[in-house]
Enzyme design. Structure first.
Site, PDB file in Angstrom:
ATOM      1  N   ARG A  33      29.644 -26.920  -3.183  1.00 14.91           N
ATOM      2  CA  ARG A  33      28.995 -28.183  -3.508  1.00 14.91           C
ATOM      3  C   ARG A  33      29.172 -28.527  -4.983  1.00 14.91           C
ATOM      4  O   ARG A  33      29.213 -29.678  -5.372  1.00 14.91           O
ATOM      5  CB  ARG A  33      27.518 -27.990  -3.184  1.00 14.91           C
ATOM      6  CG  ARG A  33      26.603 -29.120  -3.460  1.00 14.91           C
ATOM      7  CD  ARG A  33      25.217 -28.646  -3.055  1.00 14.91           C
ATOM      8  NE  ARG A  33      24.218 -29.665  -3.155  1.00 14.91           N
ATOM      9  CZ  ARG A  33      23.315 -29.896  -2.210  1.00 14.91           C
ATOM     10  NH1 ARG A  33      23.322 -29.211  -1.109  1.00 14.91           N
ATOM     11  NH2 ARG A  33      22.405 -30.807  -2.374  1.00 14.91           N
ATOM     12  N   CYS A  91      17.336 -29.517 -11.503  1.00 15.39           N
ATOM     13  CA  CYS A  91      18.735 -29.755 -11.868  1.00 15.39           C
ATOM     14  C   CYS A  91      18.961 -29.562 -13.352  1.00 15.39           C
ATOM     15  O   CYS A  91      18.133 -29.966 -14.167  1.00 15.39           O
ATOM     16  CB  CYS A  91      19.131 -31.199 -11.572  1.00 15.39           C
ATOM     17  SG  CYS A  91      18.923 -31.643  -9.875  1.00 15.39           S
TER      18      CYS A  91
HETATM   19  P1  XMP Z   1      13.742 -33.038  -6.562  1.00 13.47           P
HETATM   20  O1  XMP Z   1      13.490 -33.762  -7.843  1.00 13.47           O
HETATM   21  O2  XMP Z   1      13.203 -33.750  -5.377  1.00 13.47           O
HETATM   22  O3  XMP Z   1      15.345 -33.054  -6.410  1.00 13.47           O
HETATM   23  O4  XMP Z   1      13.305 -31.608  -6.647  1.00 13.47           O
HETATM   24  C1  XMP Z   1      16.010 -32.592  -5.279  1.00 13.47           C
HETATM   25  C2  XMP Z   1      17.473 -32.985  -5.360  1.00 13.47           C
HETATM   26  O5  XMP Z   1      18.119 -32.356  -6.456  1.00 13.47           O
HETATM   27  C3  XMP Z   1      19.522 -32.181  -6.181  1.00 13.47           C
HETATM   28  N1  XMP Z   1      19.861 -30.794  -6.440  1.00 13.47           N
HETATM   29  C4  XMP Z   1      20.464 -30.364  -7.561  1.00 13.47           C
HETATM   30  N2  XMP Z   1      20.979 -31.047  -8.612  1.00 13.47           N
HETATM   31  N3  XMP Z   1      21.590 -29.004  -9.613  1.00 13.47           N
HETATM   32  C5  XMP Z   1      21.565 -30.359  -9.646  1.00 13.47           C
HETATM   33  O6  XMP Z   1      22.023 -30.955 -10.613  1.00 13.47           O
HETATM   34  C6  XMP Z   1      21.107 -28.251  -8.586  1.00 13.47           C
HETATM   35  O7  XMP Z   1      21.138 -27.022  -8.596  1.00 13.47           O
HETATM   36  C7  XMP Z   1      20.522 -28.983  -7.500  1.00 13.47           C
HETATM   37  N4  XMP Z   1      19.980 -28.588  -6.324  1.00 13.47           N
HETATM   38  C8  XMP Z   1      19.588 -29.727  -5.705  1.00 13.47           C
HETATM   39  C9  XMP Z   1      19.722 -32.558  -4.741  1.00 13.47           C
HETATM   40  O8  XMP Z   1      20.308 -33.830  -4.718  1.00 13.47           O
HETATM   41  C10 XMP Z   1      18.305 -32.527  -4.183  1.00 13.47           C
HETATM   42  O9  XMP Z   1      18.138 -33.348  -3.038  1.00 13.47           O
END
Ligand code: XMP
Length: 510
Positions: free
Chosen positions: A425, A330
């Site tokens: 989203r 993120c």
């Molecule tokens: P981890 O740390 O497990 O996080 O790899 C997965 C979670 O990150 C969120 N997610 C995003 N958040 N930009 C964001 O700010 C993104 O592009 C993005 N893609 C996923 C989401 O909640 C996921 O479960």
């Protein structure tokens, strides 16, 4: 004026997982005695509090099947057409653990040499195959002992056991409890290693192998309890966004149609997933889905405030996803300058959730099992993305770079993922020119990891260890027993291996 209020008073302080450690407590509990059951609603129970993320490089049917088989649940992502998503959900709901539903089969006209070539080309570790005609009707079983170089010139039809000698069960007879039916069969027919399943017209509908059934029986002794619905089917969740009409209003009809198709396949939980869930669009979507599907478990998010939790709870959500920007891919905090460190976000969310009687799911930022233990002191379950993205069950090709194997892992707010459909989203439209769209995630690689079974096994082991240290026999007690200690930078350094030369990096640092 708002700034003045903040700067005159103390600015609130945000903490995340690595900022704290948990104090040990008196314990009479051994890790293996701990219980990890949790619930995402009054109607949806899981054996382990881990959910795989609704990301297009993490959860499609294969991952969702593996998650449910291990007692968790997968959220099928929505970077695909509605029809494809419905099909992915159907694959999970129709999967029968231990039953290979689409076994590799051969036709009677082949020669053994052809079968040997198929085995070699596709790297199969088995050599017994059902033999079927063009309509997939069962003709016989080609046993492994007939698939040898010295028989290469024989035809399959000559080498196979004919239909009358092949053990089969009718699909209908395994519907209630397939594993029990197969287990009973193998116990009563010692020496038989393969059992075929057929329908009323003798079409091949599946294959059980003795070794799979033995392994599953072993797992149930190990307390791995798959997550199942009342009809013995694996649990499955799916994410959706709030669709918009061309005027930018919520397209309620499309939303309800989409959810309706998923529910028809047996969907257990819908996740109304957006980067900013404390919005009227998400609130209206939750309300609409709740009105139309009173029994469906609704997960909604993401939020990081007590107000956000209360708003979605009032709209009708059962579980609230908490996390804005903690994820490993993120960049929301960098791009938008917004977000709250995850442990503080979980704290405020959990207080509001307790008031409203809803559940909290900690989403993002989990990189080791200790983070899950900390999250579960405030939340009912966690969502993992990066930790699972390297598993073979995650979608995506394996790449080899300098002799090492990797899988792609990308944020749903990355440019590539948004182009593929997830722009809504992040409040953008898919047709926006990329220049205007601010990406809030990156594209990355994860080293290929062990299977989901193994990764989850390690995570569960870590959670149980943490519970043992805190003297907590279940997740409820974990919440009550938690005492947090702030960690200094020196304390943080002390927490990881230090002042040694690491020979082999441990995958799970405690
Ligand atoms: P981890 O740390 O497990 O996080 O790899 C997965 C979670 O990150 C969120 N997610 C995003 N958040 N930009 C964001 O700010 C993104 O592009 C993005 N893609 C996923 C989401 O909640 C996921 O479960």
């Amino acid at each position: 004026q708002a700034a003045e209020v903040f700067f005159k008073e103390n600015l609130p302080y945000g903490l995340t997982y690595d900022d704290v450690t948990l104090a040990t407590r008196f314990s009479e509990i051994l890790p293996r005695q701990t219980r990890l059951e949790t619930a995402l609603s009054d109607r949806l129970n899981l054996s382990i509090p881990i959910v795989s993320s609704d990301m297009d490089t993490v959860t499609e049917s294969r991952m969702a099947i593996a998650m449910a088989q291990n007692g968790g649940m997968g959220l099928i992502h929505y970077n695909m057409t509605e029809r494809d998503q419905v099909r992915e959900v159907a694959r999970v709901k129709n999967n029968i653990h231990g039953l290979i539903q689409d076994p590799i089969k051969v036709t009677p006209d082949l020669h053994i040499a052809d079968v040997l070539e198929i085995i070699e080309d596709r790297g199969f570790k088995f050599s017994t195959f059902p033999v079927v005609d063009e309509q997939n009707r069962l003709l016989g079983l080609l046993p492994g002992r007939a698939v040898k170089q010295r028989y290469r010139d024989r035809k399959v039809i000559e080498a196979m056991q004919p239909r009358k000698d092949v053990y089969t069960l009718n699909q209908k007879d395994i519907a209630d409890d397939p594993i029990e039916a197969a287990d009973k069969f193998f116990n009563e027919n010692l020496g038989i290693h393969k059992l075929l399943v057929v329908d009323d017209e003798d079409h091949l509908a599946g294959l059980f192998t003795l070794s799979d059934i033995e392994r599953i029986a072993e797992e149930s002794r190990d307390n791995v309890k798959p997550s199942r619905d009342a009809h013995f089917r694996l649990l499955c969740g799916a994410a959706i966004s709030s669709p918009r009409t061309s005027d930018g209003d919520l397209d309620g009809e499309r939303l309800i149609n989409h959810v309706g198709m998923l529910v028809d396949e047996g969907l257990d939980a819908v996740a109304i997933s957006t980067a900013h869930g404390f919005t009227s669009g998400v609130g209206q979507s939750v309300k609409l889905v709740r009105e139309q599907f009173p029994d469906l478990t609704i997960i909604a998010g993401n939020v990081t405030s007590g107000g956000g939790v209360e708003y979605l709870a009032d709209a009708g959500a059962d579980a609230i996803k908490v996390g804005q920007g903690p994820g490993s891919i993120c960049t929301t905090r960098i791009v938008a300058g917004v977000g709250i460190p995850q442990l503080t976000a979980l704290y405020v969310a959990s207080r509001a959730a307790a008031k409203k009687g809803v559940r909290v799911i900690a989403d993002g930022g989990i990189v080791k099992s200790g983070d899950i233990v900390k999250a579960l002191t405030l939340a009912d379950a966690v969502i993992c993305g990066g930790l699972l993205a390297g598993c073979p069950e995650a979608p995506g090709q394996i790449l080899e770079i300098d002799g090492k194997l990797y899988k792609q892992y990308r944020g749903m707010g990355s440019l590539e993922a948004m182009k593929a459909g997830s722009a809504a989203r992040y409040g953008h439209s898919k047709s926006d020119k990329n220049r205007k769209v601010a990406a809030e995630g990156i594209e990355a690689l994860k080293e290929v990891s062990d299977s989901t079974d193994v990764v989850l096994g390690q995570l569960v082991g870590g959670i149980q260890s943490g519970m043992g240290y805190l003297g907590a026999k279940d997740l409820n007690e974990l919440k009550n027993q938690a005492r947090y200690i702030r960690v200094s930078a020196a304390g943080m350094r002390e927490s990881s291996p230090h002042d040694v030369i690491e020979v082999k990096a441990s995958k799970e640092r405690s």
